[in-house]
Structures are given as C-alpha cells and as structure tokens.
Enzyme design. Structure first.
Site, PDB file in Angstrom:
ATOM      1  CG  ASP A  68      -0.288  -0.420   2.504  1.00  0.00           C
ATOM      2  OD1 ASP A  68       0.950  -0.388   2.580  1.00  0.00           O
ATOM      3  OD2 ASP A  68      -1.015  -0.765   3.457  1.00  0.00           O
ATOM      4  CG  ASN A 137      -9.056  -1.534  11.765  1.00  0.00           C
ATOM      5  OD1 ASN A 137      -8.075  -2.104  11.300  1.00  0.00           O
ATOM      6  ND2 ASN A 137      -9.552  -0.425  11.228  1.00  0.00           N
ATOM      7  CG  HIS A 139      -5.830  -2.021   8.691  1.00  0.00           C
ATOM      8  ND1 HIS A 139      -5.987  -0.857   9.401  1.00  0.00           N
ATOM      9  CD2 HIS A 139      -4.490  -2.171   8.561  1.00  0.00           C
ATOM     10  CE1 HIS A 139      -4.805  -0.340   9.672  1.00  0.00           C
ATOM     11  NE2 HIS A 139      -3.873  -1.117   9.180  1.00  0.00           N
ATOM     12  CD  GLU A 144      -8.805   1.212   7.734  1.00  0.00           C
ATOM     13  OE1 GLU A 144      -8.811   0.232   8.506  1.00  0.00           O
ATOM     14  OE2 GLU A 144      -8.245   2.289   8.009  1.00  0.00           O
TER      15      GLU A 144
END
Ligand code: GLP
Length: 260
Positions: A68, A137, A139, A144
């Site tokens: 990313d 979380n 990810h 997400e």
C-alpha cells in the site's frame, strides 16, 4: 493456518524471517515478495538482512511489491511507503530498486495506477511470499472494515482509528493522509504464501479475529482463513486472546516449528 506463538517480539522477527527465507528459497533465484510497512515486519526484515549479509540468501534478482501507499504524501516524505520500503527493505535486503514497486499515491489517475499495479503483479508471475502485519481493527494492507473480501487494488478511505494508530509516525494526526492506495483482499489472497506477524497486547483482538473469528468484512484480515498457506507468527501478548493457544503450541511442536 500455521500459528506459531513465541515469547518475545525479537523471536517473532527471527522465526518469521526463517519461514520467509525457506519459502523464498523455493522460488530462487527470482522470488516475488509482497512487502508490508509498519513496525510489525521490521524484525523479519532484519532477520532476512542478516541472512543476505552472511551469504545464506541472495535477493539481488528478487522482485517486490508493496501492499500500500498513502495518497498525496510527497514521494520523498520519510513516512511515504516508497521511502519506508527503500529504507527498511530494498537497501538492507540488497534488492535492485528497479525491481521493487510501490503504488504511486501521487498518480494523476489513481484508478489507472491501481489497474497497472494489478497488471504488474500478474506480469511478474504473482507474489510468492506476501508479508503482512495487521492493524488493531484487523486491517491488512489498508483494507479497512467493510472492504469487499474480493477487493482488488484501489483507493481506500482510512478510518479514524487507523489514522490515530499511524499518527506516531507524523507530528500530529492531522498530517496523516486520509486516503491510501492498497492491494485488495482478493489481491492478497492471490499470493502463493502469506506470512503474518503481530506483536503486543494492542493486536490481541485483531489476531483472535484473524485466526479464530468468523470470516467477515468487520475484521478484514479474517479473510486469510480462506487462504491455504498462511503462517501467523505472534508473541505471547498478541496471542493472549486466542482461545485455542495451547492447541496451536502443540501443533507447532509437532511440526517442528518450535522446540519442546
Ligand atoms: C499500517 C499499514 C499496514 C500495517 C498495519 C499495522 O497502517 N498500512 O500494512 O500492517 O498498519 O502497522 P504496525 O505494524 O506498525 O502496527
């Protein structure tokens, strides 16, 4: 999944490096690595760099694709993933910069950049070993919650939680970009092998969701349960919420992954 629980973060790095080096050797001399940024894989990269220095591993002809990149950070910004990958992967691992690609978060046409990125991975023959960390979380990359489990490389809007978590790399949370280009969950699932590393109590819920939770977009890393060749290497703190930790320890001993 092969789940390996080791006592300390240093041992996570060393064990994950050993696993990665073994998988890379199977694709020698031109393995294709998928590389994550963040703190989690740094020990793994150091372990690979030590093997390169001692001549056990040669990545001069390896290729790499980053997971990313932030949208809109100047390329030379020290926290752009282009820079982070150069500093923590390309240089210490003795890789050829021309063979290491990071999505261009400043492309004038980001959708075209995402399509090109997907094509480049396919043209390289696909990723042999994808290294991933995991967000609080769950990810992976910057996928997400609510990401399609079949998603491809695209622009993602970051959650406040992720921007807060990454604020430590910037002067303030306001400087953390709001968008990123990320390989999709479907893209990550196409890798032939996945090595996930996580350390510390803050990751315990995410690790439990990835390894034992229901597969679903609320905890995106849980999609790795659909992948046939995933190794999860965690320290005791990150393993704290795994219900079946004792079973994983027994399995790791039976496989010979850990002594005992
Ligand atoms: C970041 C990255 C991920 C990384 C994750 C965890 O935002 N986009 O690739 O795995 O969050 O980061 P860390 O390892 O620093 O906890």
């Amino acid at each position: 999944m092969d789940v390996v629980i080791v006592p300390t973060p240093a041992e996570v790095g060393e064990h994950a490096a050993a696993v990665t080096a073994r998988l890379v050797a199977a694709s020698f001399p031109e393995p294709v690595l998928g590389v994550a940024t963040g703190s989690s894989p740094l020990g793994l990269y150091q372990g690979l760099a030590a093997r390169v220095r001692s001549g056990q591993l040669d990545l001069a002809r390896a290729r790499a694709f980053a997971l990313d990149e932030y949208v809109g950070l100047p390329d030379a910004h020290p926290e752009s993933y282009r820079e982070v990958v150069r500093r923590t992967v390309t240089e210490p691992l003795g890789m050829d910069p021309a063979r290491v690609r990071v999505p261009d978060g400043n492309a004038s046409d980001l959708d075209a950049e995402c399509r090109d990125y997907e094509r480049a991975i396919v043209e390289a023959g696909g990723v042999d070993v994808q290294i991933v960390g995991v967000g609080v979380n769950a990810h992976i990359g910057f996928n997400e919650p609510a990401t399609s489990l079949a998603s491809r490389t695209r622009v993602e809007i970051l959650t406040d939680e992720t921007r807060q978590a990454n604020a430590r790399f910037f002067d303030s949370v306001d400087e953390v970009p709001r968008r990123a280009v990320t390989q999709g969950l479907g893209t990550i699932l196409d890798a032939r092998n996945v090595v996930l590393v996580a350390t510390g109590a803050a990751k315990a819920a995410a690790v439990a969701a990835v390894v034992e939770g229901p597969v679903g977009a609320r905890w995106p890393g849980s999609v790795l349960q659909l992948h046939p060749a995933v190794t999860v290497v965690v320290d005791e703190e990150a393993a704290a919420r795994l219900e079946l930790a004792d079973y994983y320890r027994e399995m790791a001993r039976a496989r010979g992954d850990v002594a005992g």
